[in-house]
Enzyme design. Structure first.
Site, PDB file in Angstrom:
ATOM      1  N   GLU A  63       0.800  -1.224   0.000  1.00 25.04           N
ATOM      2  CA  GLU A  63       0.000   0.000   0.000  1.00 25.04           C
ATOM      3  C   GLU A  63       0.832   1.274   0.000  1.00 25.04           C
ATOM      4  O   GLU A  63       0.850   2.027   0.991  1.00 25.04           O
ATOM      5  CB  GLU A  63      -0.973  -0.028   1.176  1.00 25.04           C
ATOM      6  CG  GLU A  63      -1.899  -1.232   1.106  1.00 25.04           C
ATOM      7  CD  GLU A  63      -2.973  -1.249   2.195  1.00 25.04           C
ATOM      8  OE1 GLU A  63      -2.824  -0.518   3.187  1.00 25.04           O
ATOM      9  OE2 GLU A  63      -3.955  -1.995   2.028  1.00 25.04           O
TER      10      GLU A  63
ATOM     11  N   GLU B 171      -5.169  -8.658  -0.520  1.00 25.00           N
ATOM     12  CA  GLU B 171      -5.922  -8.502   0.740  1.00 25.00           C
ATOM     13  C   GLU B 171      -7.376  -8.229   0.418  1.00 25.00           C
ATOM     14  O   GLU B 171      -7.686  -7.508  -0.541  1.00 25.00           O
ATOM     15  CB  GLU B 171      -5.419  -7.309   1.581  1.00 25.00           C
ATOM     16  CG  GLU B 171      -4.130  -7.545   2.306  1.00 25.00           C
ATOM     17  CD  GLU B 171      -3.677  -6.339   3.121  1.00 25.00           C
ATOM     18  OE1 GLU B 171      -4.543  -5.606   3.645  1.00 25.00           O
ATOM     19  OE2 GLU B 171      -2.455  -6.142   3.219  1.00 25.00           O
TER      20      GLU B 171
HETATM   21  C1  BGC Z   1      -3.330  -3.216   5.659  1.00 24.06           C
HETATM   22  C2  BGC Z   1      -3.308  -4.150   6.834  1.00 24.06           C
HETATM   23  C3  BGC Z   1      -4.472  -3.831   7.755  1.00 24.06           C
HETATM   24  C4  BGC Z   1      -5.751  -4.017   6.978  1.00 24.06           C
HETATM   25  C5  BGC Z   1      -7.023  -3.842   7.775  1.00 24.06           C
HETATM   26  C6  BGC Z   1      -4.698  -3.018   5.060  1.00 24.06           C
HETATM   27  O1  BGC Z   1      -4.818  -1.763   4.517  1.00 24.06           O
HETATM   28  O2  BGC Z   1      -2.413  -3.643   4.684  1.00 24.06           O
HETATM   29  O3  BGC Z   1      -2.077  -4.045   7.471  1.00 24.06           O
HETATM   30  O4  BGC Z   1      -4.467  -4.570   8.916  1.00 24.06           O
HETATM   31  O5  BGC Z   1      -5.769  -3.094   5.937  1.00 24.06           O
HETATM   32  O6  BGC Z   1      -7.226  -2.523   8.153  1.00 24.06           O
END
Ligand code: BGC
Length: 442
Positions: free
Chosen positions: A160, A338
């Site tokens: 990110e 993610e």
């Molecule tokens: C991040 C994580 C974070 C997740 C949930 C993502 O933007 O990479 O580190 O825990 O969001 O907020």
């Protein structure tokens, strides 16, 4: 029986990051930040988090039992290079152990080289505000790839690249807690240049490696599509949060004007072997002149009742589908690096998983080359400024005792991973109310 089947070689994984799970990372800027009262919502700190430095393998066992064949984790720069130019053989050995443990369990690792945290020695030199950080990052990356490359073929340089500068330098809720949007753009530029340099460095050492960035894309729509101001606000924020990185990686141009210099960086063009997409939610925004740090956008609370804090954004699987369709134009493999839900009670996570995977399935069926999905996260963990007050795991962690309990969503994800599919029966048991959304068109 309606079934959404995924490709046989699909990667079914979860994602974590070093600082959020390991415990004992006392040598980086986050640890220092956590020591000031008020920085972490619940007053907690990242040690011991999930105690992975000592017990990662136990959770890898659970991941395997849950049918996962991939895991995205990060290595901690401040452990590997605790002082500038000094390398910790002990840290490298422990990471080799963890990666070997994953491989022994049939779990393909994807390794992130930078996930938010920075060694204190780097911060003392000005951190990412200065271009000097770039060669230092590359030297660390080269070392890691030389030491771990035989165990890893999927690398993610930076997690990110927009979140670090915007949260740390514009909004100020992450270290170093500055509020200077121009500086945020300088940091973003340096992170992207560091990515490009690292991308080429990794390929020099390991030509077959697959290297990318995990780019967080948050969908932005105007609250009132007929309002020119709302439309402008949504598209400005989309440009700043989503497109700048897209243009940088594809065209090799940092289009920062009017908040920074537009600059050509030829090494950035095409510097990704796969597109790593972090997708969580969307915002419906109105124009708000009082919010320069948020690019003149104010997000409206989600319309339908969702058991999430209003600021977290709206659950909107259609936007995941939309991003995937757009990203298909680059012709590269896509990994969802993610995707997950802030849900402390695990009430709606099962539905979130089903509807988002259905969106992924729809994109794949239409020819989008999505090769894997990494749910955030395997275990509840240290959620940055929210401490332990925000839970994202498929496995519940009792942070007092380190006891693990697989959640209902974890059971569901296990069923999906083992079947490589979403079946009607799963939907009936976990989220019957979303049946039509999940099987639309079938
Ligand atoms: C991040 C994580 C974070 C997740 C949930 C993502 O933007 O990479 O580190 O825990 O969001 O907020």
């Amino acid at each position: 029986m309606k079934t959404l089947s995924f490709p046989h070689d699909f990667l079914w994984g979860t994602a974590t990051s070093a600082h959020q799970v390991e415990g004992g990372n006392h040598n980086n800027d986050w640890w220092a930040w956590e020591q000031t009262p008020g920085h972490i919502k619940d007053g907690s700190c990242s040690d011991p988090a999930c105690d992975w430095w000592n017990r990662a393998e136990e959770d890898f066992d659970r991941a395997r039992q849950m049918g996962q064949n991939a895991h995205r984790l990060s290595v901690e720069w401040s452990r590997i290079e605790p002082r500038e130019g000094h390398w910790s053989g002990e840290a490298i050995a422990r990471y080799r152990q963890m990666l070997t443990a994953l491989r022994e369990r049939g779990i393909e690792p994807m390794v992130t080289l930078h996930h938010f945290t920075n060694p204190l020695w780097l911060v003392e030199k000005g951190g990412w505000e200065r271009e000097e950080a770039i060669p230092l990052f590359v030297r660390y990356v080269e070392r890691v790839v030389q030491e771990l490359g035989d165990l890893v073929s999927l690398w993610c340089t930076i997690n990110e690249p927009t979140v670090v500068p915007f949260m740390g330098y514009s909004i100020g809720d992450f270290p170093p807690g500055k509020r200077d949007t121009r500086l945020a753009f300088k940091v973003l530029g340096n992170l992207l240049k560091a990515h490009a340099a690292a991308y080429h460095a990794i390929h020099r050492i390991q030509p077959q490696a697959q290297v990318g960035v995990a780019h967080n894309m948050r969908a932005m729509d105007p609250a009132n599509p007929r309002s020119p101001l709302d439309r402008w606000a949504a598209s400005f924020r989309d440009r700043m949060g989503n497109r700048l990185v897209e243009w940088a990686l594809t065209e090799g141009v940092l289009r920062f004007f009017p908040l920074g210099r537009t600059e050509r960086v030829p090494e950035l063009a095409g510097s990704f072997d796969y597109w790593g997409l972090n997708y969580y939610n969307r915002d419906r925004v109105v124009f708000d002149i009082s919010q320069p740090g948020q690019f003149f956008c104010r997000a409206l609370p989600a319309e339908h009742s969702q058991p999430v804090p209003w600021w977290w954004g709206e659950i909107h699987p259609q936007s995941l589908y939309r991003f995937l369709k757009e990203l298909a134009r680059y012709g590269k493999p896509i990994y969802i690096t993610e995707n997950g839900a802030l849900d402390n009670t695990d009430e709606y996570r099962p539905r979130y998983i089903l509807t988002h995977l259905a969106a992924v399935h729809r994109a794949i069926a239409e020819g989008v080359p999505v090769k894997g999905y990494f749910h955030w996260s395997l275990v509840d963990n240290f959620e940055w400024a929210d401490g332990y007050s925000a839970r994202f795991g498929l496995i519940h962690v009792d942070f007092e005792t380190q006891k693990r309990t697989i959640k209902r969503s974890g059971e569901l994800y296990r069923e999906i991973c083992l079947a490589g599919a979403i079946t009607e029966d799963m939907v009936e048991r976990y989220a019957p109310e979303a049946r039509d959304e999940i099987f639309q068109g079938l």
